[in-house]
Scaffold this motif. Structure first.
Motif, PDB file in Angstrom:
ATOM      1  N   UNK A 202      40.713  27.456  50.718  1.00  0.00           N
ATOM      2  CA  UNK A 202      42.003  26.916  50.263  1.00  0.00           C
ATOM      3  C   UNK A 202      43.130  27.950  50.318  1.00  0.00           C
ATOM      4  N   UNK A 203      42.754  29.223  50.512  1.00  0.00           N
ATOM      5  CA  UNK A 203      43.798  30.251  50.581  1.00  0.00           C
ATOM      6  C   UNK A 203      43.270  31.457  51.354  1.00  0.00           C
ATOM      7  N   UNK A 204      44.133  32.015  52.192  1.00  0.00           N
ATOM      8  CA  UNK A 204      43.836  33.270  52.889  1.00  0.00           C
ATOM      9  C   UNK A 204      45.138  34.061  52.962  1.00  0.00           C
ATOM     10  N   UNK A 205      45.107  35.268  52.494  1.00  0.00           N
ATOM     11  CA  UNK A 205      46.329  36.071  52.436  1.00  0.00           C
ATOM     12  C   UNK A 205      46.591  36.753  53.768  1.00  0.00           C
ATOM     13  N   UNK A 206      47.731  37.424  53.858  1.00  0.00           N
ATOM     14  CA  UNK A 206      47.974  38.318  54.971  1.00  0.00           C
ATOM     15  C   UNK A 206      47.117  39.571  54.781  1.00  0.00           C
ATOM     16  N   UNK A 207      47.033  40.375  55.818  1.00  0.00           N
ATOM     17  CA  UNK A 207      46.229  41.575  55.740  1.00  0.00           C
ATOM     18  C   UNK A 207      46.920  42.693  54.972  1.00  0.00           C
ATOM     19  N   UNK A 208      46.135  43.411  54.181  1.00  0.00           N
ATOM     20  CA  UNK A 208      46.630  44.556  53.423  1.00  0.00           C
ATOM     21  C   UNK A 208      45.791  45.782  53.811  1.00  0.00           C
ATOM     22  N   UNK A 209      46.349  46.961  53.604  1.00  0.00           N
ATOM     23  CA  UNK A 209      45.617  48.178  53.883  1.00  0.00           C
ATOM     24  C   UNK A 209      44.343  48.269  53.069  1.00  0.00           C
ATOM     25  N   UNK A 210      43.284  48.805  53.675  1.00  0.00           N
ATOM     26  CA  UNK A 210      41.991  48.858  53.011  1.00  0.00           C
ATOM     27  C   UNK A 210      41.991  49.654  51.722  1.00  0.00           C
ATOM     28  N   UNK A 211      42.981  50.510  51.516  1.00  0.00           N
ATOM     29  CA  UNK A 211      43.052  51.317  50.292  1.00  0.00           C
ATOM     30  C   UNK A 211      43.565  50.512  49.103  1.00  0.00           C
ATOM     31  N   UNK A 212      44.228  49.385  49.371  1.00  0.00           N
ATOM     32  CA  UNK A 212      44.834  48.584  48.314  1.00  0.00           C
ATOM     33  C   UNK A 212      43.755  47.940  47.444  1.00  0.00           C
ATOM     34  N   UNK A 213      43.974  47.930  46.132  1.00  0.00           N
ATOM     35  CA  UNK A 213      42.989  47.357  45.214  1.00  0.00           C
ATOM     36  C   UNK A 213      43.036  45.833  45.255  1.00  0.00           C
ATOM     37  N   UNK A 214      41.921  45.214  44.874  1.00  0.00           N
ATOM     38  CA  UNK A 214      41.854  43.751  44.829  1.00  0.00           C
ATOM     39  C   UNK A 214      42.889  43.189  43.867  1.00  0.00           C
ATOM     40  N   UNK A 215      43.063  43.855  42.746  1.00  0.00           N
ATOM     41  CA  UNK A 215      44.025  43.393  41.748  1.00  0.00           C
ATOM     42  C   UNK A 215      45.432  43.401  42.301  1.00  0.00           C
ATOM     43  N   UNK A 216      45.803  44.469  42.992  1.00  0.00           N
ATOM     44  CA  UNK A 216      47.158  44.584  43.529  1.00  0.00           C
ATOM     45  C   UNK A 216      47.428  43.517  44.588  1.00  0.00           C
ATOM     46  N   UNK A 217      46.433  43.251  45.425  1.00  0.00           N
ATOM     47  CA  UNK A 217      46.614  42.217  46.456  1.00  0.00           C
ATOM     48  C   UNK A 217      46.809  40.856  45.809  1.00  0.00           C
ATOM     49  N   UNK A 218      45.985  40.534  44.813  1.00  0.00           N
ATOM     50  CA  UNK A 218      46.061  39.225  44.165  1.00  0.00           C
ATOM     51  C   UNK A 218      47.413  39.009  43.490  1.00  0.00           C
ATOM     52  N   UNK A 219      47.950  40.049  42.886  1.00  0.00           N
ATOM     53  CA  UNK A 219      49.204  39.918  42.142  1.00  0.00           C
ATOM     54  C   UNK A 219      50.432  39.908  43.049  1.00  0.00           C
ATOM     55  N   UNK A 220      50.310  40.358  44.302  1.00  0.00           N
ATOM     56  CA  UNK A 220      51.501  40.480  45.144  1.00  0.00           C
ATOM     57  C   UNK A 220      51.430  39.710  46.464  1.00  0.00           C
ATOM     58  N   UNK A 221      50.321  39.027  46.720  1.00  0.00           N
ATOM     59  CA  UNK A 221      50.212  38.329  48.011  1.00  0.00           C
ATOM     60  C   UNK A 221      50.742  36.901  47.964  1.00  0.00           C
ATOM     61  N   UNK A 222      51.063  36.397  46.781  1.00  0.00           N
ATOM     62  CA  UNK A 222      51.555  35.032  46.655  1.00  0.00           C
ATOM     63  C   UNK A 222      50.518  34.055  46.170  1.00  0.00           C
ATOM     64  N   UNK A 223      49.313  34.522  45.917  1.00  0.00           N
ATOM     65  CA  UNK A 223      48.238  33.631  45.472  1.00  0.00           C
ATOM     66  C   UNK A 223      48.549  33.022  44.105  1.00  0.00           C
ATOM     67  N   UNK A 224      49.086  33.825  43.195  1.00  0.00           N
ATOM     68  CA  UNK A 224      49.331  33.333  41.833  1.00  0.00           C
ATOM     69  C   UNK A 224      50.362  32.209  41.812  1.00  0.00           C
ATOM     70  N   UNK A 225      51.198  32.124  42.852  1.00  0.00           N
ATOM     71  CA  UNK A 225      52.201  31.055  42.893  1.00  0.00           C
ATOM     72  C   UNK A 225      51.569  29.674  43.072  1.00  0.00           C
ATOM     73  N   UNK A 226      50.304  29.655  43.463  1.00  0.00           N
ATOM     74  CA  UNK A 226      49.606  28.383  43.662  1.00  0.00           C
ATOM     75  C   UNK A 226      49.079  27.797  42.348  1.00  0.00           C
ATOM     76  N   UNK A 227      49.004  28.622  41.307  1.00  0.00           N
ATOM     77  CA  UNK A 227      48.370  28.193  40.065  1.00  0.00           C
ATOM     78  C   UNK A 227      49.285  27.301  39.235  1.00  0.00           C
ATOM     79  N   UNK A 228      48.656  26.432  38.455  1.00  0.00           N
ATOM     80  CA  UNK A 228      49.347  25.560  37.506  1.00  0.00           C
ATOM     81  C   UNK A 228      48.759  25.808  36.117  1.00  0.00           C
ATOM     82  N   UNK A 229      49.491  25.487  35.079  1.00  0.00           N
ATOM     83  CA  UNK A 229      48.963  25.679  33.721  1.00  0.00           C
ATOM     84  C   UNK A 229      47.630  24.954  33.528  1.00  0.00           C
ATOM     85  N   UNK A 230      46.689  25.665  32.914  1.00  0.00           N
ATOM     86  CA  UNK A 230      45.377  25.087  32.644  1.00  0.00           C
ATOM     87  C   UNK A 230      44.357  25.351  33.740  1.00  0.00           C
ATOM     88  N   UNK A 231      44.764  25.952  34.880  1.00  0.00           N
ATOM     89  CA  UNK A 231      43.825  26.232  35.965  1.00  0.00           C
ATOM     90  C   UNK A 231      42.889  27.376  35.579  1.00  0.00           C
TER      91      UNK A 231
END
Length: 484
Positions: A349-378
């Motif tokens: 349901x979601x695939x982000x753009x590519x990020x450098x391998x040094x980037x943390x999972x947390x940083x990618x999740x917070x800045x790739x646009x994934x969180x914009x898909x969420x709705x309250x209660x998800x």
């Protein structure tokens, strides 16, 4: 090397008698039709019979017969069977048992018989020419005509023409067969009804699915003078599926390496533009309606996505900063990292753009646009590396990750149970990631750095498009996740 005549009693040598020609024992010709094989077999047999035992202790490939043993000083053509020089006949006194040749028609060739045969052929040609002239009222052609009868025609008998016909037919049949093989290779007909071949070369489940994809993309695929649009699509899918080299594909499709690279990039642009919507975030009502029972028992109907990251190896960048940003301490290699999210039903349901391998999972999740898909209660299910509770909580959503010991010797019974339940469903995202990378092994190899050098107007690199297209193609197949 000095070439000598092999006939006993003949002292001719190439270094002394330069005007003579030297011939090998005729070979049997098997690839030019039945008539040619029959004549060459008979001729070889008669040569050996004429020469008797004059070369019994020699390698037959080294045997040479000089032109002094032919009436006219030259070996006759294979199809000129009545010619007295079809076999050597004179000066064979050294042979153990010289015999007169016996041809297929049980006649012995001689100069007089051969000349009479030529005269008969010439008379027939003259009569035919005269009859043609009478019909056309042009009169018979004479020697000074602009289209005189060639003298070589008199040397061609019926057997020669028949043999040439057999040879031409054999060559035409072989040529047609080879053309058919080349034209059908990687054509629509070549894949028709062969689901196993389609799956192995393209990753799609059936020929029907392949044709649906082709029909969907056809109006937008680039055109080429050297390849059909179907072949361009097949070539692109084969490279994604099998990670084939550009050189190999150039050989297989009969085009240049530059053409392969250009076609791959252009078709990938088209596939990304058309298949990108197939990786979409479903509506909550659809997710809840088809929620698998395993998720309902453990998490209710709130789960919308299971997330994880996967890394793709790339060539080492020459730029020092890019090299540092792409080096993964986990993989010990230069990589590009993607965030992937799947639904409880097992589709991407979601695939982000590519990020450098040094980037943390947390940083990618917070800045790739994934969180914009969420709705309250998800509710999101993730691994320990996704410490994003604060970011997700700000959107009135929640994330469930395995429990930490946090200085404790061991987890409590409740934490163990919740972690077990989470692990039982989180394994599905790893299965989907494994399917994407195994089905399209281009993502398992080391990607050339040129696929990261340029971005389009939407900031997508070629590798970003490849990852999206691979996920979209996986969504076209049946889900690898099986739920009760």
């Amino acid at each position: 090397m000095v070439i000598k005549c092999s006939v006993i009693g003949c002292s001719n040598r190439k270094d002394r008698e330069k005007d003579l020609q030297y011939y090998r024992i005729p070979a049997v010709i098997k690839n030019q039709g039945d008539e040619c094989e029959r004549l060459s077999t008979n001729r070889r047999r008669q040569w050996l019979a004429q020469l008797g035992q004059s070369f019994e202790n020699k390698n037959i490939d080294n045997v040479r017969i000089c032109s002094a043993h032919f009436v006219k000083g030259k070996r006759a053509d294979l199809y000129d069977q009545l010619n007295p020089d079809w076999i050597p006949t004179i000066n064979l006194r050294g042979c153990a048992t010289p015999k007169p040749p016996v041809h297929i028609d049980s006649t012995t060739p001689s100069t007089s018989r051969y000349n009479r045969q030529k005269d008969r052929i010439q008379r027939r040609l003259d009569m035919s020419q005269f009859a043609t002239a009478e019909l056309t009222d042009t009169g018979p052609m004479d020697e000074d005509s602009e289209t005189p009868c060639s003298s070589t025609q008199t040397d061609i008998n019926g057997q020669y023409i028949e043999g040439m016909k057999h040879e031409i037919e054999a060559l035409q049949s072989q040529n047609q067969h080879l053309k058919s093989q080349l034209s059908d290779k990687f054509s629509e007909k070549d894949f028709e009804g062969n689901d196993e071949k389609v799956n192995h070369l393209t990753g799609l489940s059936s020929h029907e699915t392949l044709m649906l994809v082709l029909e969907y993309l056809l109006p937008y695929l680039p055109s080429s003078l050297v390849m059909t649009q179907f072949k361009m699509l097949i070539m692109t899918l084969m490279r994604l599926r099998l990670n084939l080299s550009v050189m190999f594909l150039a050989y297989e499709f009969g085009v240049s390496q530059a053409t392969v690279s250009r076609v791959f990039t252009n078709v990938m642009d088209c596939m990304f533009a058309r298949l990108h919507p197939m990786v979409h975030w479903p509506q909550r009502e659809v997710l809840q309606k088809k929620m698998p029972m395993q998720f309902r028992k453990n998490f209710g109907k709130k789960v919308v996505s299971i997330i994880d990251c996967f890394e793709v190896f790339i060539e080492k960048p020459s730029n020092l900063q890019a090299s540092a940003e792409t080096y993964s301490s986990y993989k010990h290699h230069h990589t590009v990292k993607f965030l992937i999210g799947i639904t409880p039903q097992g589709t991407v349901s979601y695939i982000s753009k590519g990020w450098g391998g040094r980037t943390s999972d947390k940083n990618i999740t917070e800045h790739c646009g994934y969180l914009n898909k969420l709705s309250p209660g998800d509710l999101i299910l993730a691994d320990r590396g996704f410490d994003i509770s604060t970011s997700v909580g700000s959107l009135a959503a929640s994330v469930n990750i395995p429990a930490f010991t946090k200085g404790r010797d061991q987890l409590s019974a409740a934490d163990i149970e919740s972690t077990r339940k989470l692990a039982n469903v989180r394994i599905h995202v790893e299965r989907v990631i494994g399917t994407v990378r195994q089905k399209y092994s281009f993502l398992n190899g080391t990607v050339p750095i040129r696929f990261l050098m340029f971005k389009d107007e939407n900031d997508f690199t070629v590798l970003d498009k490849i990852a999206h297209v691979c996920c979209a193609l996986v969504n076209l197949n049946a889900s690898v996740v099986g739920f009760d």
